[in-house]
Design an enzyme around this catalytic site. Structure first.
Site, PDB file in Angstrom:
ATOM      1  N   ASP A  38      -4.280  11.188 118.505  1.00  0.00           N
ATOM      2  CA  ASP A  38      -5.005  11.365 117.243  1.00  0.00           C
ATOM      3  C   ASP A  38      -3.971  11.269 116.123  1.00  0.00           C
ATOM      4  O   ASP A  38      -3.160  12.175 115.930  1.00  0.00           O
ATOM      5  CB  ASP A  38      -5.703  12.728 117.227  1.00  0.00           C
ATOM      6  CG  ASP A  38      -6.418  12.990 115.909  1.00  0.00           C
ATOM      7  OD1 ASP A  38      -6.357  12.122 114.998  1.00  0.00           O
ATOM      8  OD2 ASP A  38      -7.025  14.069 115.780  1.00  0.00           O
ATOM      9  N   ASN A  41      -1.096   0.071 112.488  1.00  0.00           N
ATOM     10  CA  ASN A  41      -2.307  -0.714 112.224  1.00  0.00           C
ATOM     11  C   ASN A  41      -3.563   0.139 112.174  1.00  0.00           C
ATOM     12  O   ASN A  41      -4.530  -0.233 111.503  1.00  0.00           O
ATOM     13  CB  ASN A  41      -2.439  -1.786 113.325  1.00  0.00           C
ATOM     14  CG  ASN A  41      -3.836  -2.337 113.407  1.00  0.00           C
ATOM     15  OD1 ASN A  41      -4.266  -3.119 112.564  1.00  0.00           O
ATOM     16  ND2 ASN A  41      -4.594  -1.916 114.422  1.00  0.00           N
ATOM     17  N   TYR A  84      -9.919   3.936 100.127  1.00  0.00           N
ATOM     18  CA  TYR A  84      -9.282   2.926 100.982  1.00  0.00           C
ATOM     19  C   TYR A  84      -8.203   2.159 100.215  1.00  0.00           C
ATOM     20  O   TYR A  84      -7.065   2.018 100.688  1.00  0.00           O
ATOM     21  CB  TYR A  84     -10.361   1.969 101.495  1.00  0.00           C
ATOM     22  CG  TYR A  84      -9.849   0.876 102.410  1.00  0.00           C
ATOM     23  CD1 TYR A  84      -9.566   1.151 103.746  1.00  0.00           C
ATOM     24  CD2 TYR A  84      -9.651  -0.415 101.943  1.00  0.00           C
ATOM     25  CE1 TYR A  84      -9.100   0.150 104.581  1.00  0.00           C
ATOM     26  CE2 TYR A  84      -9.189  -1.412 102.780  1.00  0.00           C
ATOM     27  CZ  TYR A  84      -8.920  -1.125 104.101  1.00  0.00           C
ATOM     28  OH  TYR A  84      -8.452  -2.106 104.936  1.00  0.00           O
ATOM     29  N   LYS A 120      -4.112   2.042 100.817  1.00  0.00           N
ATOM     30  CA  LYS A 120      -3.387   0.798 101.123  1.00  0.00           C
ATOM     31  C   LYS A 120      -2.303   0.529 100.083  1.00  0.00           C
ATOM     32  O   LYS A 120      -1.216   0.047 100.413  1.00  0.00           O
ATOM     33  CB  LYS A 120      -4.372  -0.366 101.218  1.00  0.00           C
ATOM     34  CG  LYS A 120      -5.361  -0.245 102.383  1.00  0.00           C
ATOM     35  CD  LYS A 120      -4.660  -0.171 103.721  1.00  0.00           C
ATOM     36  CE  LYS A 120      -5.615  -0.198 104.907  1.00  0.00           C
ATOM     37  NZ  LYS A 120      -4.943  -0.144 106.202  1.00  0.00           N
TER      38      LYS A 120
HETATM   39  N1  LIG Z   1     -11.079  -5.854 109.071  1.00  0.00           N
HETATM   40  C1  LIG Z   1     -10.491  -6.441 108.035  1.00  0.00           C
HETATM   41  O1  LIG Z   1     -10.955  -7.466 107.512  1.00  0.00           O
HETATM   42  C2  LIG Z   1      -9.223  -5.827 107.480  1.00  0.00           C
HETATM   43  C3  LIG Z   1      -8.652  -6.420 106.334  1.00  0.00           C
HETATM   44  C4  LIG Z   1      -7.466  -5.885 105.839  1.00  0.00           C
HETATM   45  C5  LIG Z   1      -6.870  -4.793 106.477  1.00  0.00           C
HETATM   46  N2  LIG Z   1      -7.460  -4.237 107.575  1.00  0.00           N
HETATM   47  C6  LIG Z   1      -6.762  -3.111 108.223  1.00  0.00           C
HETATM   48  O2  LIG Z   1      -6.445  -3.475 109.552  1.00  0.00           O
HETATM   49  C7  LIG Z   1      -6.415  -2.309 110.381  1.00  0.00           C
HETATM   50  C8  LIG Z   1      -7.293  -2.532 111.605  1.00  0.00           C
HETATM   51  O3  LIG Z   1      -8.623  -2.811 111.157  1.00  0.00           O
HETATM   52  P1  LIG Z   1      -9.772  -3.295 112.174  1.00  0.00           P
HETATM   53  O4  LIG Z   1     -10.691  -4.115 111.369  1.00  0.00           O
HETATM   54  O5  LIG Z   1      -9.176  -3.843 113.410  1.00  0.00           O
HETATM   55  O6  LIG Z   1     -10.483  -1.894 112.473  1.00  0.00           O
HETATM   56  P2  LIG Z   1     -11.171  -1.337 113.818  1.00  0.00           P
HETATM   57  O7  LIG Z   1     -11.593  -2.454 114.701  1.00  0.00           O
HETATM   58  O8  LIG Z   1     -12.199  -0.374 113.350  1.00  0.00           O
HETATM   59  O9  LIG Z   1      -9.980  -0.540 114.525  1.00  0.00           O
HETATM   60  C9  LIG Z   1      -9.502   0.649 113.959  1.00  0.00           C
HETATM   61  C10 LIG Z   1      -8.466   1.246 114.893  1.00  0.00           C
HETATM   62  O10 LIG Z   1      -7.965   2.470 114.304  1.00  0.00           O
HETATM   63  C11 LIG Z   1      -7.993   3.487 115.292  1.00  0.00           C
HETATM   64  N3  LIG Z   1      -8.204   4.818 114.691  1.00  0.00           N
HETATM   65  C12 LIG Z   1      -9.142   5.163 113.781  1.00  0.00           C
HETATM   66  N4  LIG Z   1      -9.023   6.471 113.504  1.00  0.00           N
HETATM   67  C13 LIG Z   1      -8.002   6.956 114.263  1.00  0.00           C
HETATM   68  C14 LIG Z   1      -7.398   8.240 114.441  1.00  0.00           C
HETATM   69  N5  LIG Z   1      -7.799   9.341 113.774  1.00  0.00           N
HETATM   70  N6  LIG Z   1      -6.369   8.358 115.312  1.00  0.00           N
HETATM   71  C15 LIG Z   1      -5.949   7.292 115.999  1.00  0.00           C
HETATM   72  N7  LIG Z   1      -6.473   6.068 115.882  1.00  0.00           N
HETATM   73  C16 LIG Z   1      -7.495   5.903 115.027  1.00  0.00           C
HETATM   74  C17 LIG Z   1      -9.145   3.115 116.224  1.00  0.00           C
HETATM   75  O11 LIG Z   1      -8.923   3.721 117.497  1.00  0.00           O
HETATM   76  P3  LIG Z   1     -10.146   4.052 118.517  1.00  0.00           P
HETATM   77  O12 LIG Z   1     -11.208   3.008 118.309  1.00  0.00           O
HETATM   78  O13 LIG Z   1      -9.517   3.981 119.878  1.00  0.00           O
HETATM   79  O14 LIG Z   1     -10.623   5.418 118.160  1.00  0.00           O
HETATM   80  C18 LIG Z   1      -9.038   1.597 116.274  1.00  0.00           C
HETATM   81  O15 LIG Z   1      -8.128   1.203 117.263  1.00  0.00           O
HETATM   82  C19 LIG Z   1      -6.858  -1.156 109.490  1.00  0.00           C
HETATM   83  O16 LIG Z   1      -5.719  -0.474 109.003  1.00  0.00           O
HETATM   84  C20 LIG Z   1      -7.594  -1.853 108.358  1.00  0.00           C
HETATM   85  O17 LIG Z   1      -7.588  -1.096 107.175  1.00  0.00           O
HETATM   86  C21 LIG Z   1      -8.621  -4.720 108.082  1.00  0.00           C
END
Ligand SMILES: NC(=O)c1ccc[n+]([C@@H]2O[C@H](COP(=O)([O-])OP(=O)(O)OC[C@H]3O[C@@H](n4cnc5c(N)ncnc54)[C@H](OP(=O)(O)O)[C@@H]3O)[C@@H](O)[C@H]2O)c1
Length: 248
Positions: A61, A88, A152, A156
């Protein structure tokens, strides 16, 4: 880029982008510690091992700083060192400012920002002897706000400045700290779930498509490699050119 013999810890590897980052590190030859929390990395670990790579799963966590330190210690113990960390993991809830509670604000800041602070501090401690690379996944929203994303965007923007500050303080130990700022990244069913957003992005992006998790992974692999040996405190934007557009 050859990262054979290196060990990388990728947080949020159970998620969409983290999966792609971990996969690209494994394809570059690195041994991957894949972090997860509520989700699973079993199929990812299996996939990497089946392709001849090395992978281990670790759960933590990341809103708990002690758990961050334990995770880094265990990841380091796995192969006797840690060469790279990718912060990430993150959450992206939408909430207009007028109705946002302090609890909602804190959840985003704790998960996206304070976790990276804690993981970086722990990783830098073990990287002091032989150097290393730390990369935060920020976002183009760290420099351009979006409605409903004040918490958010603030998290960032702070990640980008945390990386610069860490680059300043850890550089003399051979530890480089950078951010990667992705634009909109594709995920399964995104065209179905958010057709308007996908269409607007495709129209706005000079490269006319959404990013892929592997596009983000490629940037992370580059920053962790020797090809980026003189790059620290940098924010690498990976957005198909959207940030290059005039805003008026
Ligand atoms: N999606 C986009 O277009 C986009 C664009 C720019 C930046 N980002 C950034 O890229 C990163 C990944 O995004 P994503 O789209 O891949 O999101 P995602 O699919 O929702 O994955 C989020 C990850 O964060 C983990 N997480 C969340 N809360 C947590 C906690 N309290 N402790 C430990 N782990 C935690 C989740 O783990 P579990 O599922 O195992 O709980 C999951 O592995 C993020 O930082 C996001 O802000 C995303």
């Amino acid at each position: 880029m050859d990262l054979s013999g290196r060990t990388v810890l990728v947080t949020g590897a159970s998620g969409n982008i983290g999966h792609g980052i971990a996969r690209r590190f494994a394809e570059a030859g690195a041994a991957v510690v894949a972090h997860h929390f509520g989700g699973s990395v079993d199929s990812l670990v299996h996939e990497i091992r089946a392709a001849g790579g090395q992978a281990a799963a670790i759960s933590a966590d990341l809103t708990d700083e002690n758990d961050c330190a334990r995770m880094v210690d265990e990841a380091t113990a796995w192969r006797g060192g840690l060469d790279a960390l990718v912060n990430n993991a993150g959450v992206q809830p939408v909430q207009p400012l007028a109705d946002m509670t302090a609890e909602q604000w804190r959840e985003v800041v704790d998960t996206n920002l304070t976790s990276a602070f804690a993981c970086t501090q722990a990783a830098a401690t073990v990287m002091r002897e032989r150097g290393g690379s730390i990369t935060h996944i920020a976002s183009i929203e760290g420099t351009r706000p979006a409605p409903g994303h004040a918490h958010y965007s603030a998290s960032k923007a702070a990640l980008i400045m945390h990386a610069r500050s860490a680059a300043l303080e850890y550089g003399r130990f051979g530890i480089r700290v950078n951010t990667v700022s992705p634009g909109l990244i594709s995920r399964p069913a995104i065209e179905h779930d958010w057709p308007d957003g996908v269409r607007r992005w495709q129209e706005a992006a000079p490269l006319t498509r959404l990013g892929t998790p592997e596009d983000v992974g490629n940037a992370c692999v580059f920053l962790a490699s020797g090809h980026a040996a003189w790059i620290t405190g940098h924010d690498l934007v990976v957005d198909g050119g959207v940030s290059a557009r005039p805003t008026w």
